[in-house]
Design a protein around this motif. Structure first.
Motif, short mmCIF file in Angstrom:
data_model
loop_
_atom_site.label_atom_id
_atom_site.label_comp_id
_atom_site.label_asym_id
_atom_site.label_seq_id
_atom_site.Cartn_x
_atom_site.Cartn_y
_atom_site.Cartn_z
N GLY A 448 0.55 -1.43 0.19
CA GLY A 448 0.10 0.29 0.07
C GLY A 448 1.13 1.20 -0.34
O GLY A 448 1.11 1.50 0.82
N TYR A 449 1.12 1.92 -0.66
CA TYR A 449 2.36 2.64 -1.08
C TYR A 449 1.79 3.65 -1.22
O TYR A 449 1.94 4.71 -2.01
CB TYR A 449 2.71 2.34 -2.46
CG TYR A 449 4.62 3.39 -2.75
CD1 TYR A 449 5.63 2.76 -2.21
CD2 TYR A 449 4.49 4.44 -3.51
CE1 TYR A 449 6.51 3.73 -2.24
CE2 TYR A 449 5.66 4.88 -3.76
CZ TYR A 449 6.60 4.43 -3.10
OH TYR A 449 8.14 5.30 -3.27
N THR A 450 1.36 4.23 0.54
CA THR A 450 1.16 5.65 0.48
C THR A 450 1.92 7.00 0.00
O THR A 450 1.62 8.11 0.03
CB THR A 450 0.28 5.69 1.64
OG1 THR A 450 1.66 5.74 2.60
CG2 THR A 450 -0.82 5.09 2.28
N ILE A 451 2.94 6.24 -0.22
CA ILE A 451 4.32 7.00 -0.38
C ILE A 451 3.82 8.18 -1.32
O ILE A 451 4.34 9.62 -1.76
CB ILE A 451 5.91 6.53 -0.90
CG1 ILE A 451 5.89 6.60 0.57
CG2 ILE A 451 7.09 7.86 -1.33
CD1 ILE A 451 6.22 6.55 2.43
N ASN A 475 -7.66 1.80 0.96
CA ASN A 475 -7.78 2.10 -0.13
C ASN A 475 -6.60 1.71 -0.98
O ASN A 475 -6.69 1.06 -2.26
CB ASN A 475 -8.56 3.95 -1.09
CG ASN A 475 -9.50 4.16 -0.01
OD1 ASN A 475 -10.59 2.49 0.03
ND2 ASN A 475 -9.84 5.05 -0.69
N PHE A 476 -5.35 2.28 -0.42
CA PHE A 476 -4.16 1.68 -1.48
C PHE A 476 -3.68 0.19 -1.22
O PHE A 476 -3.87 -0.53 -2.52
CB PHE A 476 -2.69 2.21 -0.39
CG PHE A 476 -2.58 3.66 -1.68
CD1 PHE A 476 -1.83 3.85 -2.38
CD2 PHE A 476 -3.49 4.52 -1.44
CE1 PHE A 476 -1.53 4.72 -3.32
CE2 PHE A 476 -3.33 6.38 -1.68
CZ PHE A 476 -2.30 6.01 -2.90
N GLN A 477 -4.07 -0.57 0.14
CA GLN A 477 -4.11 -2.20 0.16
C GLN A 477 -5.35 -2.49 -1.03
O GLN A 477 -4.50 -3.46 -1.84
CB GLN A 477 -4.66 -2.43 1.01
CG GLN A 477 -3.49 -1.85 2.45
CD GLN A 477 -3.40 -2.94 4.08
OE1 GLN A 477 -4.06 -4.11 3.54
NE2 GLN A 477 -2.41 -2.93 4.56
N TYR A 478 -6.04 -1.91 -1.05
CA TYR A 478 -7.22 -2.86 -2.19
C TYR A 478 -7.03 -2.44 -3.30
O TYR A 478 -6.58 -3.54 -4.36
CB TYR A 478 -8.56 -2.02 -2.16
CG TYR A 478 -9.22 -2.30 -0.87
CD1 TYR A 478 -8.98 -3.34 0.12
CD2 TYR A 478 -10.51 -1.88 -0.41
CE1 TYR A 478 -9.11 -4.12 1.56
CE2 TYR A 478 -10.97 -2.39 1.06
CZ TYR A 478 -11.33 -3.14 1.37
OH TYR A 478 -11.04 -3.41 2.70
N ILE A 526 -12.57 -6.14 -6.06
CA ILE A 526 -11.56 -7.28 -6.12
C ILE A 526 -10.38 -7.50 -5.20
O ILE A 526 -10.16 -8.19 -4.33
CB ILE A 526 -11.25 -7.68 -7.42
CG1 ILE A 526 -12.61 -8.07 -8.19
CG2 ILE A 526 -9.52 -9.02 -7.33
CD1 ILE A 526 -12.14 -7.88 -9.91
N GLY A 527 -10.01 -6.52 -5.08
CA GLY A 527 -9.04 -6.40 -4.43
C GLY A 527 -9.36 -6.33 -2.60
O GLY A 527 -8.18 -7.00 -1.63
N LYS A 528 -10.44 -5.77 -1.86
CA LYS A 528 -11.25 -6.50 -0.81
C LYS A 528 -10.48 -7.25 -0.56
O LYS A 528 -10.71 -8.28 0.76
CB LYS A 528 -11.94 -5.42 -0.67
CG LYS A 528 -12.93 -5.49 0.88
CD LYS A 528 -14.03 -5.17 0.85
CE LYS A 528 -14.53 -5.11 2.45
NZ LYS A 528 -15.69 -5.06 2.48
N GLU A 529 -11.39 -8.33 -1.61
CA GLU A 529 -11.16 -9.80 -1.46
C GLU A 529 -10.58 -10.83 -1.26
O GLU A 529 -10.33 -11.29 -0.67
CB GLU A 529 -11.80 -10.16 -2.60
CG GLU A 529 -13.14 -11.45 -2.37
CD GLU A 529 -13.40 -12.18 -3.42
OE1 GLU A 529 -14.09 -11.84 -4.57
OE2 GLU A 529 -13.60 -13.63 -3.91
#
Ligand code: SF4
Length: 580
Positions: A448-451, A475-478, A526-529
């Motif tokens: 999750g590249y919040t940078i 959101n970044f992780q998904y 899909i990312g969340k799953e």
């Protein structure tokens, strides 16, 4: 019709299977994590008979989609004890996809001590004895392998670190020039492959059926939009920041932000940063000449081309590739400001099959333990030599950051779930701290590249010190889990965050290949799953919220120059995914 190849190392058999409906619309990380979730007992020993190693090219890998030659590798991690996905860029996954293979699952356990190789072609799978390739440097064995199997094959392999079953070992793939340098580095996946007695997997894509594209028009439309956005964005365009200076363009930027972890995360700025930066690498390529190249591609079809070949003073190859994470880990984090030493350490890691982030973290932990002074390049080289030889100290270092710190009695351990932290100080950039803490992978910036918004101002600009970032991290992780599923390099995130048509292009490309009509909401779902399956695996493996934490010393030790501590309350971390 695409198939799944299942390889059993107990009796050395291989079988092709139809792709179950559940897997049809997945690829890359989505597929490796789903297969690991479905097939691997979360409580199994990562190096025992019940773990499986899963390879999956992304949804568009093997097509002419830009920068899409990515392979995801999944298993239960010997470094973290949880689920793992690591990915790399190479022609290897493109060849796997062209053979019509959606995934390769390696299971079982060897019944003898020998090493084996797999040769996969359109005609099937051949097992061959690989003892002659074991115990040697990868640079030594690669030319002979390409001589034997042909220059156009792809090779996935482990080095001596994986043979020693070390938790710092990665899985190595050839780059565009057939050198052993592209790594699914994190989480000790090399050790999982080593535990199965599998030394290498050679793939020849010649004559394969290629990737089926269900809706060519939609796919083409998406590919053009995504390509245009990559070629337009300041970070990814030809002559842009990544192309000119590689990922190490970040060294000076993160140093300026006071967030470049230095001397085992003691400080946030390194006085020698400029000497190990991307700009310094570009200068070496210019002044030394020879094989020196910036703007190198890790696989055919990458249009960003952020890789490099850094030359020695005589123009021969010092190292390829020196990434931002690598020059930070083996440079600033060890107090080393000599690019020639960083290059030598990089090449040693690549030769032995070691993750460079874990290597830099472990060397710094050894320096913290008093085994050498920070800045002592010769000592750092000596530590890696111990790893190569598998001495008792080498095996301790090979345990990775968490394990080695425990063995050496070090309290300042920059790791989450045992995995060493990458090159961004969580005390000074809070969003990336969320990612490290709650990622299913352990401390992993690519989860999750919040940078992007916190430092680069991509996708908007947020304050690096603001602690209220649960939504940003989620959101970044998904979205990252989806990019890793698509088969694209994560660096397409920059243009698709800033240019709406680029994001549409990604969705249309994937939809075109699969014959679906996904929307932006579908992508996030899909990312969340994917994340939810990974979290469920980790919970079943024994992880609780207590594992989703930044190391204690960062809560009481102030980080110069901003004199900040990790001050995000645990409840805010737990709020990212809630009880899901
Ligand atoms: S942008 Fe860099 S890491 Fe990504 S695929 Fe291209 S060369 Fe490889």
């Amino acid at each position: 019709m695409a198939q799944i190849l299942r390889v059993n190392m107990t009796d050395r058999t291989a079988a092709y299977e139809d792709v179950p409906n559940e897997y049809k619309f997945l690829g890359g990380r989505g597929l490796t994590s789903t297969i690991v979730y479905n097939e691997v007992d979360p409580t199994c020993h990562p190096l025992g008979p019940n773990n499986k190693l899963v390879f999956a090219p992304g949804i568009v890998t093997g097509t002419n989609a830009p920068s899409s030659g990515r392979i995801s590798v999944g298993a239960k991690s010997p470094l973290t004890g949880g689920i793992k996905e690591a990915n790399a860029g190479s022609n290897w996954p493109q060849l796997v996809a062209r053979l019509g293979l959606k995934a390769i699952i390696v299971e079982g356990y060897p019944q003898d001590d020998g090493w084996w190789g797999l040769h996969i072609t359109k005609d099937g799978v051949e097992f061959f004895p690989a003892d002659e390739y074991a115990g040697k440097g990868l640079r030594e064995i690669f030319p002979g392998l390409f001589e034997r199997f042909g220059k156009k094959v792809g090779i996935a392999t482990i080095g001596v670190a994986g043979e020693h079953r070390m938790a710092m070992s990665g899985l190595c793939f050839n780059d565009i020039d057939n050198r052993p340098s592209r790594y699914a580095g994190r989480g000790g996946l090399g050790a999982v492959m080593g535990s199965k007695g599998l030394k290498l997997v050679v793939v020849d894509g010649a004559g394969g059926p290629g990737v089926e594209i269900a809706n060519q028009e939609l796919y083409d439309q998406g590919r053009k939009k995504l390509t245009a956005s990559i070629l337009e964005h300041a970070l990814t365009k030809p002559g842009g920041a990544l192309n000119l200076y590689g990922t190490a363009v970040l060294v000076n930027i993160i140093n300026e932000a006071g967030a470049l972890p230095t001397r085992n995360f003691r400080e946030g700025q390194f006085e020698g940063a400029a000497k190990i930066s991307g700009e310094a690498m570009a200068e070496l390529c210019k002044t030394r000449g020879g094989v020196g190249t910036m703007g190198h591609a890790c696989h055919p079809g990458c249009i960003i081309q952020c890789s490099n070949v850094i030359p020695n003073p005589d123009g021969t190859e010092l190292a390829s590739c020196i990434e931002y994470e690598t020059t930070w880990a083996l440079g600033a984090n060890c107090g080393i400001d000599d690019l020639d030493v960083v290059g030598k350490l990089t090449q040693m890691c690549n030769d032995m099959g070691i993750d460079t982030i874990e290597a830099g973290d472990v060397i710094a932990v050894a320096m913290e333990a008093g085994l050498a002074e920070f800045g002592d390049g010769e000592a750092a080289i000596g530590f890696l030599e111990e790893v190569r030889q598998g001495t008792p100290l080498g095996r301790i270092l090979g345990m990775g950051t968490g394990g080695a710190a425990e063995a050496l009695g070090v309290v300042r351990v920059p790791a989450v779930k045992g995995q060493g932290m990458p090159a961004y100080e969580p005390r000074a950039i809070k969003g990336i701290g969320y990612t490290y803490a709650i990622s299913t992978m352990g401390a992993d910036h690519t989860s999750g590249y919040t940078i992007a918004p916190e430092i680069a101002g991509v996708g908007g600009k947020v304050d690096q010190f603001d602690i209220d970032k649960a939504e940003l991290a989620r959101n970044f992780q998904y979205s990252t889990a989806f990019i890793d599923t698509s088969g694209h390099c994560l660096f397409i995130a920059f243009p698709i965050l800033d240019i709406a048509s680029g994001f549409e292009g990604l969705i249309e490309e994937c939809s075109g290949v699969l014959g679906v009509n996904w929307t932006a909401d579908d992508i996030m779902a899909i990312g969340k799953e994917v994340i939810n399956k990974e979290r469920a695996f980790n919970r079943a493996a024994g992880f609780t919220e207590a594992a989703d934490r930044i190391p204690e010393f960062m809560k009481y030790e102030k980080l110069p120059p901003h004199d900040v501590v990790w001050d995000v309350p645990d409840e805010m971390l737990d709020a990212v995914h809630g009880a899901a």
